[in-house]
Design an enzyme around this catalytic site. Structure first.
Site, PDB file in Angstrom:
ATOM      1  N   HIS A 161       0.820  -1.215   0.000  1.00 17.13           N
ATOM      2  CA  HIS A 161       0.000   0.000   0.000  1.00 17.13           C
ATOM      3  C   HIS A 161       0.846   1.254   0.000  1.00 17.13           C
ATOM      4  O   HIS A 161       1.966   1.270   0.518  1.00 17.13           O
ATOM      5  CB  HIS A 161      -0.900   0.006   1.241  1.00 17.13           C
ATOM      6  CG  HIS A 161      -1.968  -1.036   1.191  1.00 17.13           C
ATOM      7  ND1 HIS A 161      -3.072  -0.923   0.396  1.00 17.13           N
ATOM      8  CD2 HIS A 161      -2.077  -2.224   1.839  1.00 17.13           C
ATOM      9  CE1 HIS A 161      -3.833  -2.002   0.550  1.00 17.13           C
ATOM     10  NE2 HIS A 161      -3.249  -2.815   1.415  1.00 17.13           N
ATOM     11  N   LYS A 207     -10.835  -2.130   3.984  1.00 14.01           N
ATOM     12  CA  LYS A 207     -10.583  -1.242   2.858  1.00 14.01           C
ATOM     13  C   LYS A 207     -11.579  -1.502   1.734  1.00 14.01           C
ATOM     14  O   LYS A 207     -11.505  -0.869   0.698  1.00 14.01           O
ATOM     15  CB  LYS A 207      -9.147  -1.446   2.360  1.00 14.01           C
ATOM     16  CG  LYS A 207      -8.081  -1.000   3.363  1.00 14.01           C
ATOM     17  CD  LYS A 207      -6.694  -1.004   2.737  1.00 14.01           C
ATOM     18  CE  LYS A 207      -5.646  -0.379   3.645  1.00 14.01           C
ATOM     19  NZ  LYS A 207      -5.239  -1.262   4.755  1.00 14.01           N
ATOM     20  N   ARG A 253      -7.475 -12.450   9.030  1.00 16.83           N
ATOM     21  CA  ARG A 253      -6.603 -11.372   9.515  1.00 16.83           C
ATOM     22  C   ARG A 253      -6.611 -11.383  11.050  1.00 16.83           C
ATOM     23  O   ARG A 253      -7.667 -11.529  11.656  1.00 16.83           O
ATOM     24  CB  ARG A 253      -7.100 -10.021   9.036  1.00 16.83           C
ATOM     25  CG  ARG A 253      -7.557  -9.938   7.580  1.00 16.83           C
ATOM     26  CD  ARG A 253      -8.308  -8.608   7.435  1.00 16.83           C
ATOM     27  NE  ARG A 253      -8.844  -8.304   6.130  1.00 16.83           N
ATOM     28  CZ  ARG A 253     -10.005  -8.750   5.650  1.00 16.83           C
ATOM     29  NH1 ARG A 253     -10.723  -9.613   6.340  1.00 16.83           N
ATOM     30  NH2 ARG A 253     -10.446  -8.347   4.486  1.00 16.83           N
ATOM     31  N   CYS A 292       4.620 -28.098 -15.028  1.00 17.14           N
ATOM     32  CA  CYS A 292       3.319 -27.422 -14.993  1.00 17.14           C
ATOM     33  C   CYS A 292       3.153 -26.675 -16.299  1.00 17.14           C
ATOM     34  O   CYS A 292       3.845 -25.696 -16.554  1.00 17.14           O
ATOM     35  CB  CYS A 292       3.259 -26.458 -13.802  1.00 17.14           C
ATOM     36  SG  CYS A 292       1.852 -25.330 -13.833  1.00 17.14           S
TER      37      CYS A 292
END
Lengths: 474, 123, 406
Positions: A52, A248, A307, A397
């Site tokens: 952020h 947020k 969280r 993969c």
């Protein structure tokens, strides 16, 4: 058996691993403990991966300062640890005049905190940045310093570099007792001068073991949904609505890997990893008010993370009433961004206490190039890599172009589970979600680890992948 | 006394619905089959149904751990599970060639157990 | 015109048969395959049911693969095994293997990349994320190739053919299959597989049901199943729990077209298959496509016919043949799930393959002046019509129509 340490760090998530790496600059004996089979298997596994800009939280909070500083430090870490990090920029969007006033508030708050290059964009300029944005969106606060990172790869880079610099890593080591100078795990007892409690969701539990009852950790679940690479053409920046009290909001995130993530939800009191249809519908509906061209057909995977929300909603970082016991708790958003600054803060606490000799190592290895990845290499580099190691010539993969060499390297770096391989290499994260490559990965793991296939697990204890060996079991 | 049974033919992917007329425990006539191979199948299906078994045997020293096998002709449906279990108890040495008879008269009624894939020796 | 090779991408049945057909035209053919042994997914399909039309004999998957590979070899096809294609650009095919990265300058390319299974994420099944959730095809590989049972008490979501086949395979190898759960009112797989894979072993099939929850933190401990209404929403009060350690998913196959995308070939967003013309050429000149990468077939025998056409046309193209321009778009009247090809020329007979959206009894399928009657049409079954050139009377578009004749 007792072992003598200077510092024991509890928890190898983003905070614990960043601290371990920062402290490994000094001449100290350090242990990093993790209760799961691998680092990053807790909270950090299901993170949105955003670095952020730091205009979201109020200047008085601990996390505000650490967020802006952390964002700056990732610029340095990108070079040192060859971290995959890209400053794509953030847009906080507004619909109409009332919302735009709130943007002004965040602009002012960000400027006060020292967030660089913030500005409000409108009209043509906004559409140029984000052509698929809904017509209803009138303006956005643009923060070019924000970026995206791969959260678990960052943890693994921290842990690996810390280990190169002498930190001892102990996975599968759940702490069962803590006292002044003592940490006891299911496996062994550590005697130590300092204990750093970076135990994520279990931080309050660990503090209580030490006799501290100063805070509580409440889980807040977030569901996130991953969209196919095709969606990456639809979005260039991390896009936020205006925030609510608890989160947020629902974000649209162009990940580093070229996929797009939408979410997360904010479900208080939930600590499970289940995903639910009602939440998916809500996330999708909210996303479509931002980028209307995103459709449910693009969905490739769903996951949920939790969280750790501490009492007071802020980070709890600092010494305690128990000598040598330092809390690094409540590291929720923007914990990933703040982590390098949190590590600095821990060093500052140790320096202030003054009872530990903090001598910088002369042989500290700061710069570590990443092992090459077939997916991001050009043809010539790839050819050179194959010449050095023919395993690069075998793509295991097919969706994510992960070579056998990368799978073997991941096991040698400590991946002991299928999820550990997946998080380190991206094998199994693409469109087929491991349908084609899982068996080959298991074969390589069994070979590298020297264990029978039936002992291999998805994510550690009790998550065995195969039930019976038809050739050898009766 | 005659009775009618409807069976779904599994001989080929068409999956015909075949009506079988049974008199005194004998299947006497069939209808609804789009090809002639449906007739013996449908008749057997109401009296004593049979299936071709495909299964695995253990392979020693081969490029794969297991070798796929099939019976040379259909075996009784009621024996499928026991015969699959029996196949799994067999170990053969690599290399094997597709069509090799691994066990003759595997079911006690004349069906052989055949290797259904050629698999080389390891290394 | 040139002796540039025809490059076949993929060594499954479509690739092997396309390669053989191209070699039969005299082309120099290179087949690129990621596996050590050709045959693709057929090698793990150890059940019978292959080859009745193409080889006039009922074979298992590995037997079919072995025959197809032997024919290709005899016709002079060169195999590049354990080699992955990184990208196709124009007609240059970039490949990687243990020797490095190289570019093949091809005269024509045929993409035979097959399909992949729809994974859990795309279905959005709620619940935890424990070990023990596998796609049916992965389970098939684990059992039939590797020799491991993925679990002992198994629930299968989806009644696609691979799921049904695996219900039988797992039962025969000693696991317990508790139920097959299908959200639609009719099974997705062939009728014969319901009979010989489920009914033969007394495995219950729950139609119009779905899995609404997965339980278990580390390994699957159980699932919740509920009846669904016409809109596929769970009906309250109908749910029940099954304790199991494994959930297999057999909920559809999606054409695998990542390489076609690198070539810039247009993909049909509805089916995820390449858009091809009547010659099976994609929108990229000289790049052809066939098999399950185009649309998922029921039977390898039908796929073989299509693959042979693609291989032959690729060889003709590489030799300098110019096809009549395909300017007439084939339009779906809405009754069909998908239709191949997307364009025709109107100068030669064209094979049009399709699936209906809803079951039909006594319906006619028509294009232009051509019409064919079908007694039954099922959404789970691909059908085809061969339309003569003179039937394409409208040169602007060819609308594929479904008319109920009852």
């Amino acid at each position: 058996m007792k072992k003598l340490y200077d510092i024991v760090i509890i928890g190898a998530g983003i905070a614990g691993s960043a601290i371990a790496r920062e402290l490994s600059r000094y001449d100290l004996k350090i242990a990093l403990l993790e209760k799961e089979a691998d680092a990053a298997f807790g909270v950090s596994k299901a993170n949105s991966g955003i670095v952020h800009a730091g205009f979201h939280s109020a200047p008085g909070m601990v996390k505000s300062r650490l967020c802006v500083r952390g964002n700056y430090l990732y610029g340095e870490l990108k070079d040192e640890l060859d971290l995959p990090f890209e400053r794509k920029g953030e847009l906080m969007i507004a619909r109409g005049a009332e919302d735009e006033e709130k943007l002004e508030f965040f602009l002012k708050q960000g400027n006060q905190l020292g967030v660089p290059d913030l500005k409000i964009v409108r009209g043509e300029e906004l559409r140029r940045l984000e052509p698929q944005l809904s017509d209803e969106i009138t303006a956005a606060l643009y923060a070019p310093s924000a970026g995206v990172i791969n959260p678990y790869e960052t943890v693994y880079r921290f842990v690996q570099n810390a280990m190169q610099n002498g930190v001892e890593f102990f996975p599968d080591s759940e702490v069962v007792a803590v006292a002044e100078g003592i940490v006891e795990t299911t496996e062994q007892t550590f005697e130590t001068k300092y204990i750093i409690n970076a135990a994520g969701l279990n931080a309050a539990k660990i503090a209580e073991m030490a006799g501290l009852h100063t805070f509580d950790i409440k889980p807040r679940k977030g569901q996130e949904y991953l969209l196919d690479r095709k969606a990456s053409a639809l979005v260039n920046h991390v896009i936020f609505p205006l925030p609510s009290k608890t989160s947020k909001g629902i974000l649209v995130i162009p990940t580093l890997d070229g996929t797009v993530m939408i979410g997360p939800s904010a479900e208080d009191g939930r600590d499970d990893d289940t995903t639910t249809n009602d939440v998916f519908d809500a996330i999708l509906a909210s996303t479509r008010t931002i980028i209307p061209s995103i459709t449910p057909k693009l969905l490739i995977s769903a996951f949920a993370g939790v969280r750790p929300v501490a009492t007071g909603d802020d980070f709890i970082i600092g010494p305690t009433g128990v000598k040598g016991f330092i809390n690094v708790a409540g590291i929720q958003s923007p914990g990933l961004t703040a982590a390098p600054a949190i590590a600095e803060a821990v060093v500052a606490i140790l320096k202030k206490n003054g009872d530990l000799l903090l001598n910088k190592k002369s042989d500290f290895i700061a710069y570590v190039p990443r092992h090459p990845k077939a997916r991001t290499m050009g043809k010539e580099d790839l050819s050179r890599s194959v010449a050095l190691d023919p395993h690069f010539g075998k793509l295991v993969c097919r969706c994510e172009h992960v070579s056998e060499a990368e799978i073997r390297q991941a096991v040698r770096e400590g991946a002991s589970t299928l999820d550990g391989i997946k998080l380190r290499t991206r094998a199994g994260m693409g469109r087929c979600q491991g349908g084609f490559c899982t068996y080959r990965i298991l074969e390589i793991m069994a070979e590298e680890l020297g264990v029978p296939m039936t002992e291999l697990t998805k994510k550690g204890a009790n998550s065995a992948l195969l039930a019976k060996d038809l050739k050898n079991d009766r | 006394m005659s009775e009618q049974h409807v069976v779904t033919c599994t001989v080929c992917p068409n999956g015909c619905e075949i009506t079988v007329t049974v008199e005194n425990g004998q299947a006497v006539s069939v209808s609804g089959n789009r090809c002639k191979r449906g007739e013996p199948y449908a008749k057997a299906e109401v009296v004593n149904p049979v299936r071709t078994l495909t299964a695995l045997v253990r392979l020693n020293g081969g490029e794969c751990a297991m070798c796929p096998v099939k019976t040379s002709r259909p075996v009784f449906k009621k024996d499928l599970k026991a015969l699959a279990e029996k196949a799994l108890s067999i170990t053969v040495d690599a290399p094997v060639r597709c069509g090799d008879v691994l066990v003759s008269d595997f079911d006690g009624n004349g069906a052989d157990l055949l290797a259904a894939r050629s698999i080389g020796a390891k290394g | 015109m040139t002796d540039k090779p025809v490059v076949i991408v993929g060594g499954g049945p479509a690739g092997l048969i396309a390669a053989t057909a191209a070699a039969e035209q005299g082309a120099n053919v290179i087949l690129v395959d990621r596996e050590k042994h050709a045959g693709g997914i057929l090698n793990q399909c150890i059940h019978t049911g292959f080859g009745l039309a193409f080889y006039k004999e009922e074979l298992t998957g590995p037997e079919f693969a072995e025959r197809a590979a032997a024919s290709a070899l005899v016709k002079g096809v060169k195999f590049m095994n354990e080699t992955s294609v990184l990208s196709v650009s124009g007609k240059t095919v970039s490949v990687i293997n243990e020797h490095g990265v190289s570019d093949i300058d091809a005269g024509a390319v045929v993409l035979c990349t097959g399909c992949r299974e729809r994974p859990r994420g795309a279905l959005h099944i709620p619940g935890t994320r424990p070990a023990g959730v596998y796609t049916a095809g992965l389970a098939q590989k684990l059992v039939n190739i590797a020799g491991f049972l993925p679990g002992k008490r198994i629930v299968i979501l989806g009644s696609g053919d691979i799921g049904l086949i695996m219900a039988r395979r797992l039962t025969l190898e000693g696991a317990e299959v508790l139920a097959v759960v299908e959200v639609m009112p009719a099974p997705g797989g062939l009728r014969r597989n319901i009979v010989q894979c489920l009914d033969d072993f007394g495995i219950p099939l729950y139609l119009s049901h779905t899995v609404t929850d997965i339980r278990g933190k580390n390994r699957v401990e159980g699932v919740t199943i509920a009846k669904v209404d016409e809109k596929f929403n769970p009906v309250e009060g109908t749910s029940f729990d099954l304790d199991c350690d494994t959930l297999l998913l057999s909920v559809g196959l999606i054409p695998e077209n990542e390489i076609a995308e690198t070539a810039g070939a247009e993909i049909d967003p509805a089916s995820n298959g390449m858009l091809v013309d009547e010659n099976l050429m994609t929108t990229v000149d000289g790049v052809f496509g066939c098999g399950n990468a185009l649309h998922v077939h029921n039977l390898v025998d039908d796929l073989a016919v299509e693959a042979a056409q693609a291989g032959k046309n690729a060889a003709l193209y590489a030799a300098g043949h110019v096809f009549a321009p395909c300017t007439i778009p084939v339009v779906n009247d809405g009754a069909f799930g998908n239709v191949v090809p997307a364009r025709v020329s109107g100068t030669q007979p064209a094979v049009i393959r399709f699936r209906v959206r809803r079951p039909q009894k006594g319906a006619a399928v028509s294009v232009g002046t051509f019409s064919k009657r079908f007694a039954h049409l099922q959404p789970n079954t691909m059908e085809s019509v061969t339309v003569p050139a003179d039937a394409f009377t409208d040169k602007k578009e060819a609308v594929l129509c479904l008319n109920n004749t009852l």
